[in-house]
Design a protein around this motif. Structure first.
Motif, PDB file in Angstrom:
ATOM      1  N   ALA A  29       0.838  -1.199   0.000  1.00  0.00           N
ATOM      2  CA  ALA A  29       0.000   0.000   0.000  1.00  0.00           C
ATOM      3  C   ALA A  29       0.872   1.247   0.000  1.00  0.00           C
ATOM      4  O   ALA A  29       2.041   1.211   0.397  1.00  0.00           O
ATOM      5  CB  ALA A  29      -0.914  -0.003   1.223  1.00  0.00           C
ATOM      6  N   TRP A  83       0.798   3.784   1.882  1.00  0.00           N
ATOM      7  CA  TRP A  83       1.250   4.186   3.210  1.00  0.00           C
ATOM      8  C   TRP A  83       2.491   3.417   3.629  1.00  0.00           C
ATOM      9  O   TRP A  83       3.307   3.920   4.416  1.00  0.00           O
ATOM     10  CB  TRP A  83       0.133   4.019   4.242  1.00  0.00           C
ATOM     11  CG  TRP A  83      -0.323   2.600   4.460  1.00  0.00           C
ATOM     12  CD1 TRP A  83      -1.409   2.000   3.914  1.00  0.00           C
ATOM     13  CD2 TRP A  83       0.297   1.613   5.301  1.00  0.00           C
ATOM     14  NE1 TRP A  83      -1.513   0.698   4.340  1.00  0.00           N
ATOM     15  CE2 TRP A  83      -0.483   0.434   5.196  1.00  0.00           C
ATOM     16  CE3 TRP A  83       1.423   1.608   6.117  1.00  0.00           C
ATOM     17  CZ2 TRP A  83      -0.163  -0.746   5.867  1.00  0.00           C
ATOM     18  CZ3 TRP A  83       1.747   0.440   6.796  1.00  0.00           C
ATOM     19  CH2 TRP A  83       0.967  -0.721   6.677  1.00  0.00           C
ATOM     20  N   ALA A 143      -8.688  15.849   0.290  1.00  0.00           N
ATOM     21  CA  ALA A 143      -8.719  14.465   0.769  1.00  0.00           C
ATOM     22  C   ALA A 143      -9.538  14.335   2.046  1.00  0.00           C
ATOM     23  O   ALA A 143     -10.279  13.364   2.225  1.00  0.00           O
ATOM     24  CB  ALA A 143      -7.300  13.959   1.004  1.00  0.00           C
ATOM     25  N   GLN A 155     -13.276  14.603   1.133  1.00  0.00           N
ATOM     26  CA  GLN A 155     -13.843  13.546   0.294  1.00  0.00           C
ATOM     27  C   GLN A 155     -14.283  12.303   1.068  1.00  0.00           C
ATOM     28  O   GLN A 155     -15.178  11.589   0.632  1.00  0.00           O
ATOM     29  CB  GLN A 155     -12.834  13.150  -0.788  1.00  0.00           C
ATOM     30  CG  GLN A 155     -12.694  14.212  -1.876  1.00  0.00           C
ATOM     31  CD  GLN A 155     -11.551  13.912  -2.831  1.00  0.00           C
ATOM     32  OE1 GLN A 155     -10.898  12.877  -2.729  1.00  0.00           O
ATOM     33  NE2 GLN A 155     -11.302  14.827  -3.753  1.00  0.00           N
ATOM     34  N   GLY A 156     -13.633  11.993   2.199  1.00  0.00           N
ATOM     35  CA  GLY A 156     -14.068  10.788   2.897  1.00  0.00           C
ATOM     36  C   GLY A 156     -13.145  10.356   4.001  1.00  0.00           C
ATOM     37  O   GLY A 156     -12.202  11.052   4.385  1.00  0.00           O
ATOM     38  N   VAL A 157     -13.427   9.143   4.518  1.00  0.00           N
ATOM     39  CA  VAL A 157     -12.738   8.645   5.703  1.00  0.00           C
ATOM     40  C   VAL A 157     -11.315   8.186   5.404  1.00  0.00           C
ATOM     41  O   VAL A 157     -10.506   8.069   6.326  1.00  0.00           O
ATOM     42  CB  VAL A 157     -13.532   7.472   6.326  1.00  0.00           C
ATOM     43  CG1 VAL A 157     -14.880   7.943   6.800  1.00  0.00           C
ATOM     44  CG2 VAL A 157     -13.680   6.326   5.328  1.00  0.00           C
ATOM     45  N   GLN A 158     -10.995   7.904   4.130  1.00  0.00           N
ATOM     46  CA  GLN A 158      -9.661   7.409   3.824  1.00  0.00           C
ATOM     47  C   GLN A 158      -8.586   8.440   4.207  1.00  0.00           C
ATOM     48  O   GLN A 158      -7.560   8.096   4.793  1.00  0.00           O
ATOM     49  CB  GLN A 158      -9.534   7.067   2.340  1.00  0.00           C
ATOM     50  CG  GLN A 158      -8.185   6.474   1.974  1.00  0.00           C
ATOM     51  CD  GLN A 158      -8.115   6.053   0.516  1.00  0.00           C
ATOM     52  OE1 GLN A 158      -9.081   6.196  -0.237  1.00  0.00           O
ATOM     53  NE2 GLN A 158      -6.970   5.518   0.112  1.00  0.00           N
ATOM     54  N   GLY A 159      -8.869   9.713   3.881  1.00  0.00           N
ATOM     55  CA  GLY A 159      -7.925  10.762   4.234  1.00  0.00           C
ATOM     56  C   GLY A 159      -7.773  10.902   5.736  1.00  0.00           C
ATOM     57  O   GLY A 159      -6.663  11.100   6.245  1.00  0.00           O
ATOM     58  N   TRP A 160      -8.881  10.773   6.470  1.00  0.00           N
ATOM     59  CA  TRP A 160      -8.825  10.879   7.933  1.00  0.00           C
ATOM     60  C   TRP A 160      -8.073   9.695   8.539  1.00  0.00           C
ATOM     61  O   TRP A 160      -7.349   9.834   9.531  1.00  0.00           O
ATOM     62  CB  TRP A 160     -10.234  10.972   8.513  1.00  0.00           C
ATOM     63  CG  TRP A 160     -10.881  12.288   8.230  1.00  0.00           C
ATOM     64  CD1 TRP A 160     -11.759  12.568   7.227  1.00  0.00           C
ATOM     65  CD2 TRP A 160     -10.675  13.505   8.941  1.00  0.00           C
ATOM     66  NE1 TRP A 160     -12.130  13.893   7.262  1.00  0.00           N
ATOM     67  CE2 TRP A 160     -11.481  14.497   8.303  1.00  0.00           C
ATOM     68  CE3 TRP A 160      -9.909  13.870  10.039  1.00  0.00           C
ATOM     69  CZ2 TRP A 160     -11.529  15.815   8.734  1.00  0.00           C
ATOM     70  CZ3 TRP A 160      -9.950  15.177  10.482  1.00  0.00           C
ATOM     71  CH2 TRP A 160     -10.755  16.140   9.830  1.00  0.00           C
ATOM     72  N   GLY A 161      -8.254   8.513   7.944  1.00  0.00           N
ATOM     73  CA  GLY A 161      -7.524   7.349   8.424  1.00  0.00           C
ATOM     74  C   GLY A 161      -6.029   7.501   8.236  1.00  0.00           C
ATOM     75  O   GLY A 161      -5.231   7.147   9.112  1.00  0.00           O
ATOM     76  N   LEU A 162      -5.638   8.032   7.062  1.00  0.00           N
ATOM     77  CA  LEU A 162      -4.221   8.252   6.801  1.00  0.00           C
ATOM     78  C   LEU A 162      -3.668   9.328   7.735  1.00  0.00           C
ATOM     79  O   LEU A 162      -2.521   9.226   8.204  1.00  0.00           O
ATOM     80  CB  LEU A 162      -4.021   8.664   5.340  1.00  0.00           C
ATOM     81  CG  LEU A 162      -2.585   8.695   4.815  1.00  0.00           C
ATOM     82  CD1 LEU A 162      -1.889   7.365   5.025  1.00  0.00           C
ATOM     83  CD2 LEU A 162      -2.566   9.079   3.337  1.00  0.00           C
TER      84      LEU A 162
END
Length: 314
Positions: free
Chosen positions: A97, A99, A219, A222-229
């Motif tokens: 991935a 990350w 980011a 747009q959604g949770v992916q950015g917050w997770g990162l």
């Protein structure tokens, strides 16, 4: 102007926080601004290094280099051992991935050029931060090349060596200029001079963070992916600082332990953009932008940690 710079110096932590907010908002409202400002990042980084040396002067630089043996061991642990261990774990788990690449590059990178400036803002040892910056950069060819060889897809190791040589030449030039200005008496260590230098450094640090955070605002919207990162880079940045601080606590003066923790967590991952495959470099821009957040929160967050732990800082 001098009064304005002095005010910025006094409000350094708040200015960096404002820079983070502006960076996020600029990515949403002015998406082209970050791209324009990114062209200024390289020269601004050089100026920040010059200001750090200028502030410390010959005495400060000598004080930092006095512990060079411990500095070398710290570099080998932070820039060679940690990333190699991370690569081994990721290869075993077969993780590819974006990350994962970001994690390895953070661990392999030298401290950011603004490390002495962040140390000054939080009461940590600026000479120690400068020592780790110089030694980390000097040893980067030896520490980064094995990591690039072990981790497939990171690009050509030889290109890292060439870029490091250029960076070392720049460090030598601006460092010599800063030391000469102090030694000649053209710039003194008066309270007024130091305040102006700190104000300039604070303003430039805020400019860099706005330039590198163009992808962050969209980011996060747009959604949770950015917050997770974002959560991941916060844990990474502050986790490295806390673990290193705890490992060094009691083994060296408090302000040096604090500085060592800061350089462990605040790494110049953007340095590798010039040697990565273009597609990977583009994908990493969000990771790099988000990683600026724990960097610029360091004086505020770690300053609170130092106070809670009762560290005796300058």
């Amino acid at each position: 102007m001098i009064q304005a710079l002095a005010y910025l110096a006094r409000q350094g932590r708040q200015v960096l926080l404002a820079g983070l907010v502006l960076g996020v908002l600029a990515g949403l409202a002015l998406p082209d601004l970050a791209g324009t400002l990114q062209k200024l990042v390289a020269p601004v980084v050089v100026i920040l290094l010059f200001l750090a040396v200028l502030r410390l002067g010959p005495e400060g630089v000598r004080a930092g280099l006095a512990g060079w043996r411990a500095g070398v061991l710290s570099v080998l642990a932070l820039q060679l051992l940690l990333p190699c261990l991370a690569v081994g774990v990721l290869l075993v788990l077969q993780v590819e991935a974006i990350w994962a690449f970001g994690l390895v590059l953070v661990l392999a990178a030298a401290p950011i050029s603004g490390s002495p400036n962040l140390a000054i803002m939080s009461g940590a040892s600026a000479p120690t931060a400068l020592r780790q910056l110089v030694m980390g950069t000097l040893l980067l060819p030896a520490t980064a090349l094995p990591v690039f060889l072990l981790m497939p897809g990171l690009g050509a190791p030889a290109e890292v060596f060439v870029i490091v040589l250029r960076l070392l030449a720049v460090i030598a030039a601006v460092g010599a200029l800063g030391l000469w200005l102090r030694a000649s008496g053209l710039v003194t260590a008066s309270a007024r001079s130091l305040s102006v230098i700190d104000g300039c450094a604070t303003l430039l640090l805020a400019l860099i963070v706005i330039a590198l955070m163009g992808a962050v605002g969209p980011a996060l919207v747009q959604g949770v992916q950015g917050w997770g990162l974002l959560l991941g880079v916060l844990v990474l940045g502050f986790g490295l600082q806390m673990v290193t601080l705890l490992a060094a606590y009691g083994r060296m003066p408090d302000e040096q332990a604090a500085a060592l923790g800061q350089v462990a967590g605040n790494r110049n991952i953007a340095f590798f953009l010039g040697v990565l495959p273009p597609a990977l470099a583009s994908d990493l821009m969000l990771f790099i932008g988000l990683y600026q957040i724990p960097m610029y929160l360091t004086p505020a967050v770690m300053g609170w940690v130092y106070a809670r732990k009762g560290l005796r800082l300058g």
